[in-house]
Design an enzyme around this catalytic site. Structure first.
Site, mmCIF file in Angstrom:
data_model
loop_
_atom_site.group_PDB
_atom_site.id
_atom_site.type_symbol
_atom_site.label_atom_id
_atom_site.label_comp_id
_atom_site.label_asym_id
_atom_site.label_seq_id
_atom_site.Cartn_x
_atom_site.Cartn_y
_atom_site.Cartn_z
ATOM 1 C CG ASP A 155 -1.732 1.244 1.372
ATOM 2 O OD1 ASP A 155 -2.646 1.451 0.562
ATOM 3 O OD2 ASP A 155 -1.454 2.029 2.298
ATOM 4 C CD GLU A 170 -3.277 -1.836 -1.277
ATOM 5 O OE1 GLU A 170 -3.468 -0.632 -1.499
ATOM 6 O OE2 GLU A 170 -3.614 -2.405 -0.207
#
Length: 228
Positions: A47, A119
């Site tokens: 992320d 992610e």
């Protein structure tokens, strides 16, 4: 691993990292494995890699955009909806290792799970020593999304536009209410209505609550003549 290399176009040196990046927490629970064997830690790292790279692209592409606009664009571009859209187009969701129970519930296709795995793979590539390559991949993959959101910024910024209008009137915010849900668990459709001063301004549907709210806000802005 070969399929992952084809999807991302980047060679894998440490397969164990990527197996972990594809492992949903439900699978580790079923096998009584430590939670650290799931994708959650790698998702946290990925992320950050994604947001840094997208921020860098935005900063260089739009030198006249302020912090608020860039934050809004980035928020849409790195949202679960966008990441899930990319994941489902390239088939990543089919590689997720998930419990039999969650598989039967269709969890593999949930936007949130697809986004987490996506992610986590970025985080795995970062730890695999491939940051320059994954940065280049992110730039190429997300630039079209950035351009689309920038071009239609008013559409994605409709909730803020509507709120500024109502608060300018009497300092009150518009009210969003979910009035219906339909579809299977992994493909829910939400119906939202937005009202102000007790009057319904618009009703719209979306694949997430946020999506439906944004569409309803935009329809309300059109009705009120706030956008062209």
């Amino acid at each position: 691993m070969k399929t992952l290399e084809q999807i991302y176009g980047i060679e894998i040196k440490t397969p164990e990292l990527f197996k972990k990046a594809l492992t949903h927490p439900s699978y580790t629970q079923d096998l009584n494995l430590p939670q650290t064997e799931s994708y959650e830690r790698l998702e946290f790292l990925g992320d950050a890699v994604l947001k840094l790279t997208v921020s860098d692209v935005l900063y260089n592409m739009y030198p006249d955009s302020n912090e608020g606009e860039m934050s809004k664009i980035r928020g849409v571009v790195v949202s679960d909806n966008t990441l899930a859209d990319i994941s489902k187009k390239n088939g990543l969701q089919e590689l997720i290792i998930i419990s039999k129970h969650d598989e039967k519930q269709g969890a593999r296709n949930l936007n949130s799970i697809c986004a987490c795995a996506y992610e986590a793979i970025l985080g795995a590539y970062y730890l695999d020593g491939k940051y320059p390559q994954i940065k280049n991949y992110i730039e190429k993959t997300f630039t079209p999304y950035i351009i689309e959101v920038k071009k239609n910024f008013t559409k994605y910024n409709a909730k803020e536009i509507l709120q500024e209008y109502t608060q300018g009137k009497d300092k009150k915010r518009p009210v969003y209410e979910i009035i219906g849900e339909s579809g299977p668990a992994h493909k829910r459709v939400f119906e939202v209505q937005v009202s102000y001063q007790g009057k319904i301004l618009a009703t719209e549907k979306g694949m997430s609550k946020k999506d439906a709210e944004q569409k309803a806000a935009y329809a309300a802005c059109e009705k009120l003549g706030l956008v062209k």
